[in-house]
Design a protein around this motif. Structure first.
Motif, PDB file in Angstrom:
ATOM      1  N   MET A  64       1.817  61.049 -32.711  1.00 43.39           N
ATOM      2  CA  MET A  64       3.055  61.729 -33.102  1.00 43.39           C
ATOM      3  C   MET A  64       4.014  60.834 -33.886  1.00 43.39           C
ATOM      4  N   HIS A  65       3.501  60.128 -34.869  1.00 42.86           N
ATOM      5  CA  HIS A  65       4.362  59.491 -35.855  1.00 42.86           C
ATOM      6  C   HIS A  65       4.597  60.488 -36.984  1.00 42.86           C
ATOM      7  N   GLN A  66       5.759  60.369 -37.600  1.00 48.27           N
ATOM      8  CA  GLN A  66       6.188  61.372 -38.583  1.00 48.27           C
ATOM      9  C   GLN A  66       5.206  61.566 -39.734  1.00 48.27           C
ATOM     10  N   ASP A  67       4.483  60.501 -40.087  1.00 51.11           N
ATOM     11  CA  ASP A  67       3.586  60.612 -41.244  1.00 51.11           C
ATOM     12  C   ASP A  67       2.286  61.330 -40.907  1.00 51.11           C
ATOM     13  N   HIS A  68       2.088  61.670 -39.624  1.00 47.80           N
ATOM     14  CA  HIS A  68       0.875  62.394 -39.228  1.00 47.80           C
ATOM     15  C   HIS A  68       1.161  63.838 -38.818  1.00 47.80           C
ATOM     16  N   MET A  69       2.444  64.140 -38.526  1.00 50.34           N
ATOM     17  CA  MET A  69       2.756  65.506 -38.068  1.00 50.34           C
ATOM     18  C   MET A  69       3.806  66.206 -38.914  1.00 50.34           C
ATOM     19  N   GLY A  70       4.432  65.508 -39.871  1.00 57.88           N
ATOM     20  CA  GLY A  70       5.536  66.099 -40.632  1.00 57.88           C
ATOM     21  C   GLY A  70       5.193  67.446 -41.260  1.00 57.88           C
ATOM     22  N   GLY A  71       3.970  67.548 -41.786  1.00 58.30           N
ATOM     23  CA  GLY A  71       3.576  68.778 -42.475  1.00 58.30           C
ATOM     24  C   GLY A  71       3.468  69.992 -41.560  1.00 58.30           C
ATOM     25  N   TYR A 130      14.249  53.573 -36.791  1.00 58.54           N
ATOM     26  CA  TYR A 130      13.137  54.013 -37.638  1.00 58.54           C
ATOM     27  C   TYR A 130      12.121  54.875 -36.900  1.00 58.54           C
ATOM     28  N   LEU A 131      12.272  55.013 -35.581  1.00 65.15           N
ATOM     29  CA  LEU A 131      11.370  55.922 -34.842  1.00 65.15           C
ATOM     30  C   LEU A 131      12.030  57.258 -34.504  1.00 65.15           C
ATOM     31  N   GLN A 132      13.328  57.371 -34.812  1.00 62.91           N
ATOM     32  CA  GLN A 132      14.059  58.582 -34.396  1.00 62.91           C
ATOM     33  C   GLN A 132      13.506  59.849 -35.060  1.00 62.91           C
ATOM     34  N   THR A 133      13.083  59.731 -36.321  1.00 62.91           N
ATOM     35  CA  THR A 133      12.531  60.925 -37.001  1.00 62.91           C
ATOM     36  C   THR A 133      11.300  61.437 -36.260  1.00 62.91           C
ATOM     37  N   SER A 134      10.475  60.521 -35.772  1.00 61.13           N
ATOM     38  CA  SER A 134       9.269  60.932 -35.047  1.00 61.13           C
ATOM     39  C   SER A 134       9.642  61.650 -33.746  1.00 61.13           C
ATOM     40  N   PHE A 135      10.646  61.132 -33.032  1.00 62.27           N
ATOM     41  CA  PHE A 135      11.070  61.808 -31.795  1.00 62.27           C
ATOM     42  C   PHE A 135      11.593  63.219 -32.105  1.00 62.27           C
ATOM     43  N   MET A 143      10.913  65.117 -34.723  1.00 62.73           N
ATOM     44  CA  MET A 143       9.805  65.993 -35.154  1.00 62.73           C
ATOM     45  C   MET A 143       8.950  66.433 -33.967  1.00 62.73           C
ATOM     46  N   ALA A 144       8.719  65.519 -33.034  1.00 62.82           N
ATOM     47  CA  ALA A 144       7.863  65.844 -31.882  1.00 62.82           C
ATOM     48  C   ALA A 144       8.451  67.012 -31.096  1.00 62.82           C
TER      49      ALA A 144
END
Ligand SMILES: [Zn+2]
Length: 328
Positions: free
Chosen positions: A152-159, A195-200, A202-203
């Motif tokens: 669940m990093h942003q570059d794997h789930m953003g889409g 830098y991890l906040q976007t991933s949280f 998005m999750a």
């Protein structure tokens, strides 16, 4: 030096290469410029690269959402100067850092379409090209039967959630339970760097917009021949996907391998890795095993199409690009 535009390059290719007919049905290399880009003379060229291989009855298409250059100081364990020097030695040094591709893989068995990862969708660098790449194949997002998100990093789930909606409405969604738990835990989010906040964020959205999310525990067969593999380390629940049929196999390892620094060393990390010891332990286990098995690997951030092998070369591990364009 004159800059040769990517469109000019694609335009100079023989028609047979563009159509893939030189390679026969088993392997197709294509660069397709969409009509819109051809019509506007001043617009930058946009070329959709696609590469397909066969693993038994499966067709696997490498797609890419785009790229971003990661600054040389994003690799703890080595100084920025050391990383830049390593990049220069591989003739890949760029002013703004190490170029990361964002590759996704479409697995088709004639009945089902399984997408592995969904891309950064414009949240990092020059990304957001996956929908166009799928469209080039004539596939709409509602024709995707399942999406496996490797972590669940942003570059794997953003889409998955671009535009605040469920972009794969008919798909089952598979993510490891440890990642779902970690990235939706407010206490983990509060203690995490910016830098991890976007991933949280998005999750949380992924969980809200995908009621068909299946949190998975360890190794599991998604369909016959497509199996989830536990690769915990880069994140608590990073998984890989093994595709196997007819004596052939491919393992998609996601962020197990980063360009320039891996697989030559395992004591060098990527900034987004919150548990470097766990990341190192997995690479220490995986790299020698992959080398001894000669495993065909697909890796998200390696140069497109991200296919290669880890080989032991006089005591050192190195990345050997697979001859994907020549596979029969
Ligand atoms: Zn990644």
């Amino acid at each position: 030096m004159t800059k040769l535009s990517r469109r000019a390059f694609a335009g100079a290719l023989p028609v047979g290469l563009l159509g893939g007919s030189l390679f026969g049905p088993a392997i197709i290399g294509r660069a397709v410029a969409p009509a819109a880009a051809q019509e506007t003379a001043t617009a930058p060229a946009s070329v959709t690269p696609l590469a397909q291989i066969r693993i038994g009855r499966f067709t696997i298409t490498a797609l890419t959402d785009g790229y971003a250059d990661m600054p040389y100081d994003y690799f703890p364990g080595r100084s920025p100067a050391e990383v830049e020097k390593a990049a220069a030695a591989q003739f890949t040094a760029r002013k703004s850092g190490v170029r990361f591709l964002f590759n996704q893989y479409l697995v088709e068995d004639g009945e089902r379409r399984i997408l592995i990862d969904a891309g950064a969708a414009g949240s990092i660098g020059q990304t957001g090209q996956l929908p166009q790449a799928l469209a080039t194949l004539g596939i709409t997002p509602d024709q995707i039967d399942a999406v496996i998100v490797t972590h669940m990093h942003q570059d794997h789930m953003g889409g998955l959630i671009l535009g605040g909606k469920n972009n794969y409405p008919k798909a089952e969604l598979y993510i490891d339970r440890r990642d779902v738990k970690h990235w939706t835990d407010p206490s983990k989010r509060n203690g995490a760097p910016d830098y991890l906040q976007t991933s949280f964020k998005m999750a949380e959205e992924v969980v809200r917009l995908y009621p068909r999310l299946q949190a998975i525990d360890g190794e599991r067969e998604i369909v016959p021949g497509v199996t989830i593999v536990d690769l915990t380390g880069h994140t608590p629940g990073q998984i890989g996907v093994r595709v196997e049929d007819g004596g052939q196999s491919l393992i998609m390892v996601s962020d197990m391998v980063f360009p320039v620094v891996h697989p030559g060393a395992t004591d060098v990390f990527f900034l987004f890795e919150q548990d470097p010891a766990a990341a190192k332990a997995m690479r220490d286990r995986f790299f020698p095993r992959a080398a001894s098995e000669g495993a065909l690997i697909a890796a998200t951030h390696m140069p497109f199409p991200g296919l290669g092998r880890i080989v032991a070369d006089r005591g050192e591990m190195r990345w050997q690009i697979a001859d994907w364009a020549l596979q029969g």
